[in-house]
Design a protein around this motif. Structure first.
Motif, PDB file in Angstrom:
ATOM      1  N   ALA A  10       0.745  -1.397   0.122  1.00 53.01           N
ATOM      2  CA  ALA A  10       0.278  -0.072   0.012  1.00 53.01           C
ATOM      3  C   ALA A  10       0.972   1.015  -0.072  1.00 53.01           C
ATOM      4  CB  ALA A  10      -1.063   0.126   1.081  1.00 53.01           C
ATOM      5  N   GLU A  38      -0.848  -6.845   7.906  1.00 51.63           N
ATOM      6  CA  GLU A  38      -2.158  -7.228   8.232  1.00 51.63           C
ATOM      7  C   GLU A  38      -2.236  -8.355   8.952  1.00 51.63           C
ATOM      8  OE1 GLU A  38      -2.721  -5.965   3.801  1.00 51.63           O
ATOM      9  OE2 GLU A  38      -1.374  -7.097   4.745  1.00 51.63           O
ATOM     10  N   PRO A  45      -4.643  -1.488   5.549  1.00 52.86           N
ATOM     11  CA  PRO A  45      -4.160  -2.461   4.570  1.00 52.86           C
ATOM     12  C   PRO A  45      -2.543  -2.290   4.303  1.00 52.86           C
ATOM     13  CG  PRO A  45      -6.447  -1.627   4.073  1.00 52.86           C
ATOM     14  CD  PRO A  45      -5.870  -0.791   5.240  1.00 52.86           C
ATOM     15  N   LEU A  48      -2.223  -4.186  -1.855  1.00 54.14           N
ATOM     16  CA  LEU A  48      -3.696  -4.017  -2.516  1.00 54.14           C
ATOM     17  C   LEU A  48      -3.147  -4.961  -3.617  1.00 54.14           C
ATOM     18  CD1 LEU A  48      -4.061  -1.410  -0.768  1.00 54.14           C
ATOM     19  CD2 LEU A  48      -5.075  -0.388  -2.512  1.00 54.14           C
ATOM     20  N   ALA A  74      -8.819  -3.926  -1.906  1.00 58.36           N
ATOM     21  CA  ALA A  74      -8.213  -3.959  -0.536  1.00 58.36           C
ATOM     22  C   ALA A  74      -8.581  -5.183   0.214  1.00 58.36           C
ATOM     23  CB  ALA A  74      -9.113  -2.581   0.245  1.00 58.36           C
ATOM     24  N   ALA A  84      -5.366  -9.991   2.969  1.00 55.47           N
ATOM     25  CA  ALA A  84      -5.002  -9.365   1.599  1.00 55.47           C
ATOM     26  C   ALA A  84      -5.748 -10.270   0.620  1.00 55.47           C
ATOM     27  CB  ALA A  84      -3.729  -9.489   1.467  1.00 55.47           C
ATOM     28  N   HIS A  94     -13.521  -9.031  -1.918  1.00 50.37           N
ATOM     29  CA  HIS A  94     -12.871  -7.945  -1.494  1.00 50.37           C
ATOM     30  C   HIS A  94     -13.377  -6.719  -2.441  1.00 50.37           C
ATOM     31  CE1 HIS A  94      -9.383  -9.830   0.536  1.00 50.37           C
ATOM     32  NE2 HIS A  94      -9.678 -10.827  -0.181  1.00 50.37           N
ATOM     33  N   GLY A  97     -10.102  -0.372  -2.986  1.00 48.94           N
ATOM     34  CA  GLY A  97      -8.964   0.444  -1.993  1.00 48.94           C
ATOM     35  C   GLY A  97      -8.213   1.515  -2.738  1.00 48.94           C
ATOM     36  N   ASN A  99      -5.166   4.527  -2.651  1.00 50.76           N
ATOM     37  CA  ASN A  99      -3.960   5.019  -1.739  1.00 50.76           C
ATOM     38  C   ASN A  99      -2.952   5.970  -2.769  1.00 50.76           C
ATOM     39  OD1 ASN A  99      -3.066   2.732   0.777  1.00 50.76           O
ATOM     40  ND2 ASN A  99      -4.958   2.469  -0.308  1.00 50.76           N
ATOM     41  N   ALA A 119      -5.521   7.596   2.265  1.00 50.73           N
ATOM     42  CA  ALA A 119      -6.046   6.328   1.534  1.00 50.73           C
ATOM     43  C   ALA A 119      -7.514   6.347   1.898  1.00 50.73           C
ATOM     44  CB  ALA A 119      -5.393   5.132   2.346  1.00 50.73           C
ATOM     45  N   ASN A 121     -10.226   2.887   2.101  1.00 50.18           N
ATOM     46  CA  ASN A 121     -10.494   1.590   1.768  1.00 50.18           C
ATOM     47  C   ASN A 121     -11.930   1.071   2.005  1.00 50.18           C
ATOM     48  OD1 ASN A 121      -7.684   0.492   0.964  1.00 50.18           O
ATOM     49  ND2 ASN A 121      -7.177   1.747   2.878  1.00 50.18           N
ATOM     50  N   ILE A 123     -13.593  -1.976   3.198  1.00 53.86           N
ATOM     51  CA  ILE A 123     -13.251  -3.494   3.783  1.00 53.86           C
ATOM     52  C   ILE A 123     -14.443  -4.230   4.002  1.00 53.86           C
ATOM     53  CG2 ILE A 123     -12.010  -4.335   5.691  1.00 53.86           C
ATOM     54  CD1 ILE A 123     -10.414  -1.802   5.824  1.00 53.86           C
TER      55      ILE A 123
END
Length: 268
Positions: A10, A38, A45, A48, A74, A84, A94, A97, A99, A119, A121, A123
């Motif tokens: 990330a 993670e 995160p 990615l 993400a 991940a 998923h 995300g 960044n 960022a 994300n 989730i």
């Protein structure tokens, strides 16, 4: 300019962009808690999967501006941690995300730098992986951070402050969670072989965060001192002593003392 397609670190995390998995490159043994991976109870995160672009532009008088942007899948929240994206299981639930990172270097040939980290994300939460997650559907996480890495003579300071805004969407309600995490690491080179260092990991409103309570192994507080001995080229021995508190359940912390020893090296 570098374009990366696939899985990558990330771009909104300074420590990861600076050291990656290079344990020998970083002075201490441990990573700051906000920079953890993670699977080590990291709160944001670290990986990615998608598209990443990074570029650096030279400015006048030897200065430079570096920027990075990434867009991809993400991690999702499973059991007690973020997980991940799995390339071998592309339909694994998923979400998106985004960044970005902006870095200013006063002298392009030196390591001194300052930057801004942003960022967003989305989730996804696997609700049946942990009873605590039963009615939690997703977490929309926004982070804004600033960092600095500065050397003067034999001293070095690495500092970061990251603000978290988590929108936790439950089946019957939404919970808005805000807090900040930071670290300050000082290093002093006694000579070419020995470096003394220390770091404090702390935050604001982190003890009452419902999101961090989902990460019971997250290191909420750590005050650490250590020393590193580079006894041969590309080989070092390091020791760390720390007073540490893991997040634990509710507002109760699991506090303990740490002593760590590490040998690390680079083979060419």
């Amino acid at each position: 300019t570098m374009v990366w397609v696939g899985r990558f670190h990330a771009t909104s995390k300074y420590w990861t962009s600076e050291y990656h998995h290079g344990q020998f490159l970083q002075t201490p043994i441990t990573r700051p808690s906000v920079e953890e991976w993670e699977d080590e109870s990291g709160p944001m995160p670290s990986h990615l999967t998608g598209l990443s672009i990074e570029s650096e532009r030279d400015l006048s008088s030897g200065r430079a501006l570096n920027w990075a942007f990434s867009l991809g899948f993400a991690p999702k929240f499973v059991s007690h941690e973020l997980e991940a994206f799995d390339v071998l299981n592309p339909e694994s639930g998923h979400k998106l995300g985004v960044n970005t990172r902006f870095v200013f270097k006063p002298e392009v040939l030196r390591n001194n730098q300052f930057g801004v980290l942003l960022a967003w994300n989305d989730i996804n939460v696997v609700s049946d992986s942990n009873p605590v997650l039963t009615d939690l559907d997703r977490i929309k996480q926004t982070t804004i951070g600033v960092f600095g890495d500065w050397r003067w003579r034999d001293w070095r300071l690495i500092a970061n402050v990251t603000y978290f805004d988590n929108q936790m969407e439950h089946v019957d309600r939404d919970v808005h969670d805000k807090f900040a995490l930071s670290y300050q690491q000082f290093e002093y080179e006694l000579n070419e072989s020995w470096t003394a260092f220390g770091r404090s990991d702390n935050g604001i409103d982190e003890d009452s965060s419902p999101y961090l309570r989902l990460l019971p192994a997250f290191i909420a507080h750590r005050n650490m001192l250590g020393a590193r001995w580079d006894f041969r080229p590309f080989q070092s021995l390091t020791v760390e002593l720390a007073d540490t508190s893991a997040q634990g359940r509710e507002r109760d912390h699991n506090s303990f003392k740490e002593i760590r020893f590490q040998w690390s090296g680079v083979f060419q």
